[in-house]
Design an enzyme around this catalytic site. Structure first.
Site, PDB file in Angstrom:
ATOM      1  N   CYS A 354       0.788  -1.233   0.000  1.00  0.00           N
ATOM      2  CA  CYS A 354       0.000   0.000   0.000  1.00  0.00           C
ATOM      3  C   CYS A 354       0.826   1.292   0.000  1.00  0.00           C
ATOM      4  O   CYS A 354       0.508   2.197  -0.777  1.00  0.00           O
ATOM      5  CB  CYS A 354      -1.060   0.009   1.097  1.00  0.00           C
ATOM      6  N   ARG A 383       6.756 -11.433   5.102  1.00  0.00           N
ATOM      7  CA  ARG A 383       6.299 -11.216   6.469  1.00  0.00           C
ATOM      8  C   ARG A 383       6.942 -12.237   7.364  1.00  0.00           C
ATOM      9  O   ARG A 383       7.071 -13.414   7.007  1.00  0.00           O
ATOM     10  CB  ARG A 383       4.774 -11.360   6.553  1.00  0.00           C
ATOM     11  N   GLN A 401       0.818 -10.794  -3.245  1.00  0.00           N
ATOM     12  CA  GLN A 401      -0.567 -10.339  -3.118  1.00  0.00           C
ATOM     13  C   GLN A 401      -1.071  -9.831  -4.463  1.00  0.00           C
ATOM     14  O   GLN A 401      -0.343  -9.134  -5.164  1.00  0.00           O
ATOM     15  CB  GLN A 401      -0.651  -9.204  -2.114  1.00  0.00           C
ATOM     16  N   ASP A 403      -2.823  -7.312  -5.259  1.00  0.00           N
ATOM     17  CA  ASP A 403      -3.182  -6.193  -4.400  1.00  0.00           C
ATOM     18  C   ASP A 403      -3.678  -5.001  -5.214  1.00  0.00           C
ATOM     19  O   ASP A 403      -2.996  -4.551  -6.130  1.00  0.00           O
ATOM     20  CB  ASP A 403      -1.904  -5.779  -3.652  1.00  0.00           C
ATOM     21  N   HIS A 405      -5.345  -0.999  -4.851  1.00  0.00           N
ATOM     22  CA  HIS A 405      -5.715   0.123  -3.988  1.00  0.00           C
ATOM     23  C   HIS A 405      -6.521   1.088  -4.807  1.00  0.00           C
ATOM     24  O   HIS A 405      -6.096   1.501  -5.880  1.00  0.00           O
ATOM     25  CB  HIS A 405      -4.464   0.772  -3.388  1.00  0.00           C
ATOM     26  N   LYS A 486     -14.325  -3.394   7.088  1.00  0.00           N
ATOM     27  CA  LYS A 486     -13.911  -4.290   6.000  1.00  0.00           C
ATOM     28  C   LYS A 486     -14.883  -5.429   5.800  1.00  0.00           C
ATOM     29  O   LYS A 486     -15.717  -5.725   6.653  1.00  0.00           O
ATOM     30  CB  LYS A 486     -12.533  -4.862   6.294  1.00  0.00           C
ATOM     31  N   HIS A 532      -8.380  -0.912   0.220  1.00  0.00           N
ATOM     32  CA  HIS A 532      -7.436  -2.004  -0.050  1.00  0.00           C
ATOM     33  C   HIS A 532      -8.263  -3.194  -0.485  1.00  0.00           C
ATOM     34  O   HIS A 532      -9.281  -3.481   0.119  1.00  0.00           O
ATOM     35  CB  HIS A 532      -6.699  -2.455   1.209  1.00  0.00           C
TER      36      HIS A 532
END
Length: 658
Positions: A354, A383, A401, A403, A405, A486, A532
RNA sequence: GCCCGAAUAGCUCAGCCGGUAGAGCGACGCUCUCGUAAAGCGUAGGUCAGGGGUUCAAAUCCCCUUUCGGGCUCCA
């Protein structure tokens, strides 16, 4: 003798002799119900069948056919486990033993730090069967907490529970089920046992003879009260069911899950491996696995392009200042890899994408005309996962990911969320998932950023999106992150397991931290809201879930090899090569296997590799331009199928992603 | 990270109370040329995860490390 009357769930009323219990009521209704009864719900509260009923009570007899009944059955089986262990291991003490999904567990501590081995389970299970055979009644006794402390003098964990639930000593919430409130506690004696008594709120089945369809499964360590600061206890897990058939079905499901284990299939199908030299949670992708992954990613990219997303890339590391601004070093540091120092500056491997996408947004002045701006990246993140938590592709330390945004204006949140959720579900459906379960997490009670009206808007937007999509969802009140509400989406796989994959999170925090803005039509400079969104969640994990969902038998569009051509004898090699070449020209992935081994063997190899189509070609086929088609899952092979017909059929199947 | 368990040929595994390593599959070679889930023969392949210790002798017993499994915790 006077009578009492009680009402039943269907509204009818029954007269019973005073002092009658729910068991008496069940017997009065019918012998079948009396035999099936497990517990009663009296005026909304669960009670033992033996508890006397009051006049005017509303009573429901619960059988093991219901979740509630099963729960009790499992709970009572846990007590039998405790009795067996205390019998067999002098000096052992016990802690908690609740029912859980599919079964139960009980935590013990053996003298001198001794531990259970798998072989002990057999012995314990045999003792449990003796206890069940003895048909010991569960007898409830209530007493003052002080008396209970004395009764459990030799059992420090029980004493701790009593102190926690009855005497107000702080404790974890899940212990409340173990005893009652208000200075008094309840215990269950097993009459006919060697004086076994357990602290427990109940209720329980009438007697141990009611139990029996159970199996002990495994032993593991578990911290007292779930905290790693506390002593490690020995936990024994078991499963228990209402009938022999249910137990057998459950054990069969477990065997099926093991058969589908993606780690096993990854080796068998040559997809992925985890060389010890790389370290825990780090995989290498072999050509077959990489091919499937590429197909998944290509499909995802295509859908994102169609969905109005713009593709971006970002580096794997960034200076600490980025993570300071984003706040990750405050609230996420323990999941981050440690920094590497270079030229006097700390660089951190990224745990999320992000902040980089925020940099893209902030790289020039944005107008309301640019919004919503949807940025997408297949971004590899690292991670730090506890070494004991790593599990194949489903839980790893490095993963990718998918991912996105989305930066949008406040009044665009609702429409954006609605189309976002629809997009997510539609992409998941293309991979063969049809059952979804969502969870909406709302504003935490205490710590949160952003004003309440903004939260309310966003939460309403999420709720509306769920309702428009017609999605089954649960609400986790206060379960949202501090930065926004979320939606999490779980999918159910082919054998009924559920996997949390997608997430859609509204974020009021990062735009604030990075001072994002856009120029509105009136010239003002409002903050955008950030959403996200991960769809697969992790490409690696999604791949692992797919492997298990399909049991390694990928649909034709994803299969590394879609068809294999088997010439019957060497004389048919040329025709076989021609068939393969024809199909390859259509973009299909086709292999051939020469007649160096018997045909049966080559068919078997193809079947074991789970290839969708095995094409056998011999004299007849070479003469007529046909193929023999042995489709995966078909009962018997087809003969004399014109090659064009088969090619069209496979191409259509790939096109339809079926 | 913590608890328990495991690690033997590419894979699946056997190897008892310590006496010095085996099978099946796979790979490779030769023979067989075959119509739908395992042809025959042969060959190669192991510092028994790595390191240390006990012992006349260790795959086997003990300690440490690494990786894996099941849990706890956490999570995409």
């Amino acid at each position: 003798m006077s009578a009492i009357s009680v009402s039943l769930p269907d509204g009818s009323v029954r007269e019973l002799a005073e002092g009658s219990s729910a068991a008496d009521l069940a017997a009065a209704i019918g012998p079948r119900l009396a035999a099936d009864a497990v517990v009663a719900v009296v005026d909304g509260a669960e009670r033992d069948l033996a508890a006397p009923l009051g006049d005017g009570a509303a009573v429901e007899i619960v059988t093991a056919a219901t979740e509630r009944g099963l729960h009790t059955l499992r709970h009572s089986t846990a007590h039998v486990l405790a009795q067996a262990v205390l019998d067999l291991y002098p000096g052992a003490t016990f802690a908690i033993g609740p029912p859980i999904e599919h079964g139960f567990y009980y935590d013990f501590e053996l003298p001198d730090g001794a531990t259970f081995a798998d072989a002990d389970l057999e012995r314990i299970e045999a003792r449990m069967r003796e206890i069940i055979e003895a048909d010991q009644p569960f007898r409830r006794v209530e007493m003052a907490a002080e008396d209970a402390l004395e009764l459990f003098e030799a059992h420090p964990y029980k004493r701790a529970i009593i102190e926690a639930v009855a005497l107000g000593v702080a404790a974890g919430g899940d212990l409340a089920s173990e005893a009652s409130e208000g200075g008094r506690v309840s215990c269950y004696h097993n009459d006919g046992s060697d004086g076994f008594v357990d602290l427990c709120l109940g209720p329980h089945v009438a007697s141990t003879g009611r139990l029996g369809h159970f199996a002990l499964q495994r032993v593991s360590g578990a911290y007292w009260r779930g905290s790693e600061r506390n002593p490690m206890l020995q936990r024994i897990y078991g499963t228990a069911w209402a009938t022999r058939k249910d137990l057998a079905a459950h054990l069969h499901r477990l065997a099926e899950a093991e058969r589908r284990d993606h780690r096993r299939l990854a080796a068998e199908l040559d997809l992925v491996s985890w060389p010890a030299e790389l370290g825990p949670g780090l995989a290498v992708w072999h050509p077959n696995g990489a091919l499937v992954r590429t197909l998944m990613e290509d499909y995802s990219r295509g859908r994102h392009a169609d969905g109005g997303y713009q593709f971006v890339y970002s580096p794997h590391i960034a200076k600490s200042v980025l993570w300071e601004t984003s706040g990750h070093l405050d609230f996420y540091a323990e999941s981050m890899y440690p920094p590497m120092e270079m030229d006097g500056t700390d660089y951190y491997p990224k745990p999320m994408n992000c902040p980089f996408h925020v940099m893209v947004y902030r790289s020039s002045q944005r107008s309301y005309r640019d919004l919503p701006m949807r940025l997408f990246e297949l971004g590899a993140v690292y991670r730090y996962e506890l070494s004991g938590a790593v599990h194949g592709l489903l839980r790893s330390r490095g993963f990718t990911q998918d991912d996105a945004h989305i930066f949008c204006a406040r009044d665009q949140i609702a429409t954006e969320l609605a189309s976002l959720l629809e997009f997510v579900l539609s992409v998941l459906a293309a991979f063969g998932f049809s059952e979804f379960q969502a969870k909406l997490s709302t504003r935490p009670a205490e710590k949160y950023v952003g004003d309440e009206a903004l939260w309310d808007d966003a939460t309403a937007g999420l709720r509306a999106a769920l309702e428009t999509a017609g999605l089954d969802y649960a609400t986790d009140e206060g379960g949202g992150a501090f930065y926004g509400p979320k939606i999490d989406v779980d999918v159910r796989d082919a054998i009924g397991r559920s996997w949390q994959l997608s997430t859609i999170q509204v974020d009021f925090n990062l735009p604030e931290r990075f001072g994002l803005e856009y120029v509105a039509s009136d010239g003002s400079r409002p903050r955008p809201v950030m959403i996200h969104r991960a769809l697969f969640g992790s490409v690696e994990r999604f791949f692992g879930v797919l492997v298990e969902h399909f049991a390694g038998a990928f649909p034709a569009w994803l299969a590394p090899v879609q068809a294999t051509v088997l010439p019957v004898a060497a004389a048919h090699a040329d025709y076989g090569a021609e068939v393969a070449a024809t199909l390859r020209r259509l973009g299909l992935r086709v292999e051939t296997s020469p007649a160096e081994e018997p045909l049966g063997k080559r068919v078997r190899n193809a079947k074991v590799a789970k290839i969708p189509y095995v094409l056998v070609v011999g004299d007849d086929d070479a003469a007529a331009g046909t193929v023999g088609v042995n489709a995966r899952g078909a009962k018997k092979p087809e003969r004399d199928v014109p090659l064009e017909e088969f090619a069209a059929r496979l191409a259509a199947e790939v096109e339809a992603r079926s």
